[in-house]
Design an enzyme around this catalytic site. Structure first.
Site, PDB file in Angstrom:
ATOM      1  CB  THR A  19      -0.981   0.069   1.447  1.00 12.42           C
ATOM      2  OG1 THR A  19      -1.736  -1.048   1.069  1.00 12.42           O
ATOM      3  CG2 THR A  19      -1.837   1.384   1.129  1.00 12.42           C
ATOM      4  CB  SER A  86      -2.250 -11.897  -5.133  1.00 14.07           C
ATOM      5  OG  SER A  86      -1.461 -10.866  -5.024  1.00 14.07           O
TER       6      SER A  86
HETATM    7  P1  ADP Z   1       1.049  -3.857   2.967  1.00 10.01           P
HETATM    8  O1  ADP Z   1       0.298  -2.823   2.191  1.00 10.01           O
HETATM    9  O2  ADP Z   1       1.913  -4.708   2.226  1.00 10.01           O
HETATM   10  O3  ADP Z   1       0.238  -4.503   3.999  1.00 10.01           O
HETATM   11  P2  ADP Z   1       1.869  -1.352   4.311  1.00 10.01           P
HETATM   12  O4  ADP Z   1       2.111  -0.469   3.245  1.00 10.01           O
HETATM   13  O5  ADP Z   1       0.454  -1.061   4.893  1.00 10.01           O
HETATM   14  O6  ADP Z   1       2.147  -3.002   3.934  1.00 10.01           O
HETATM   15  O7  ADP Z   1       2.853  -1.221   5.363  1.00 10.01           O
HETATM   16  C1  ADP Z   1       4.088  -1.403   4.979  1.00 10.01           C
HETATM   17  C2  ADP Z   1       5.013  -0.732   6.285  1.00 10.01           C
HETATM   18  O8  ADP Z   1       6.518  -0.686   6.145  1.00 10.01           O
HETATM   19  C3  ADP Z   1       4.749   0.952   6.474  1.00 10.01           C
HETATM   20  O9  ADP Z   1       4.697   1.048   8.050  1.00 10.01           O
HETATM   21  C4  ADP Z   1       5.785   1.604   5.851  1.00 10.01           C
HETATM   22  O10 ADP Z   1       6.100   2.810   6.192  1.00 10.01           O
HETATM   23  C5  ADP Z   1       7.155   0.562   6.108  1.00 10.01           C
HETATM   24  N1  ADP Z   1       8.230   0.703   5.301  1.00 10.01           N
HETATM   25  C6  ADP Z   1       9.471   0.886   5.630  1.00 10.01           C
HETATM   26  N2  ADP Z   1      10.156   0.701   4.236  1.00 10.01           N
HETATM   27  C7  ADP Z   1       9.381   0.655   3.356  1.00 10.01           C
HETATM   28  C8  ADP Z   1       9.802   0.795   1.989  1.00 10.01           C
HETATM   29  N3  ADP Z   1      11.065   0.742   1.218  1.00 10.01           N
HETATM   30  N4  ADP Z   1       8.692   0.451   1.350  1.00 10.01           N
HETATM   31  C9  ADP Z   1       7.345   0.387   1.782  1.00 10.01           C
HETATM   32  N5  ADP Z   1       7.100   0.660   2.992  1.00 10.01           N
HETATM   33  C10 ADP Z   1       8.070   0.631   4.079  1.00 10.01           C
END
Ligand code: ADP
Length: 184
Positions: A19, A86
């Site tokens: 996300t 997925s």
């Molecule tokens: P998902 O949608 O895969 O469940 P989210 O995007 O909701 O995951 O959460 C990912 C978490 O990881 C967030 O808190 C984000 O700030 C953190 N994070 C740390 N480094 C990164 C990065 N390089 N890219 C994306 N998210 C990151």
């Protein structure tokens, strides 16, 4: 020039960063004036796939429906950003075959890191047995073998991950090349 549509499919464990990267990519594409639509797994499950559970059959049905809508949009010139765990490789590949213009982004972070982040508190609940069939805990995740883009979010910054995705889309001609990436 007519915009070419494409489905950009972010797959990975809960908390891997799907996300977060999707939102940064989305902002950048909107800034460039492109038509963008988002299918976020969590939101889709409240509407399009409401009532489906987390058995293999239901997860596959969830993904097929998302894929169907993504295809409708992307064949009409929209850049569709899908973020959904997925977990099953064959189902992702099936959607890719049906969609045509399809870019798979593997958002890769080790389970231990995702669990440590526990963005939504779900891992804690899964470990406590309050949630069953949680991907990575007591349900499988089949990582892509040949993703178009891999973002290792435990090693790279959000900006680096975002640029990787955008650069790939530029290279394939789905989005115009920008002088500089503004929003990140
Ligand atoms: P998902 O949608 O895969 O469940 P989210 O995007 O909701 O995951 O959460 C990912 C978490 O990881 C967030 O808190 C984000 O700030 C953190 N994070 C740390 N480094 C990164 C990065 N390089 N890219 C994306 N998210 C990151």
């Amino acid at each position: 020039m007519e915009q070419r549509g494409v489905t950009v499919w972010f797959t990975g464990l809960s908390g891997a960063g799907k996300t977060t990267i999707r939102m940064a990519v989305e902002q950048e594409l909107r800034d460039r004036g492109l038509k963008v639509e988002v299918l976020d797994g969590d939101i889709v499950r409240q509407y399009l796939t409401k009532g489906l559970g987390f058995s293999k059959e239901d997860r596959d049905e969830n993904i097929r429906r998302i894929g169907f809508v993504a295809h409708l949009l992307s064949r009409n010139g929209v850049v569709v950003l899908v973020s959904a765990i997925s977990p099953y490789r064959a189902t992702r590949d099936e959607v890719r075959q049906r969609t045509g213009d399809f870019v798979e982004v593997y958002v890769n972070a080790p389970l231990a890191i995702c669990e440590q982040r526990d963005v939504k508190g779900l891992y804690k609940r899964a470990r406590a047995g309050e949630i069953k069939q949680f991907t990575g805990i007591d349900d499988p995740y089949e990582a892509p073998l040949n993703a178009d883009v891999e973002c290792k979010t435990d090693e790279e910054s959000l900006a680096e991950s975002t640029v990787k995705v955008l650069t790939h889309l530029e290279r394939l001609g789905y989005v115009p090349i920008a002088e500089a990436i503004a929003s990140i």
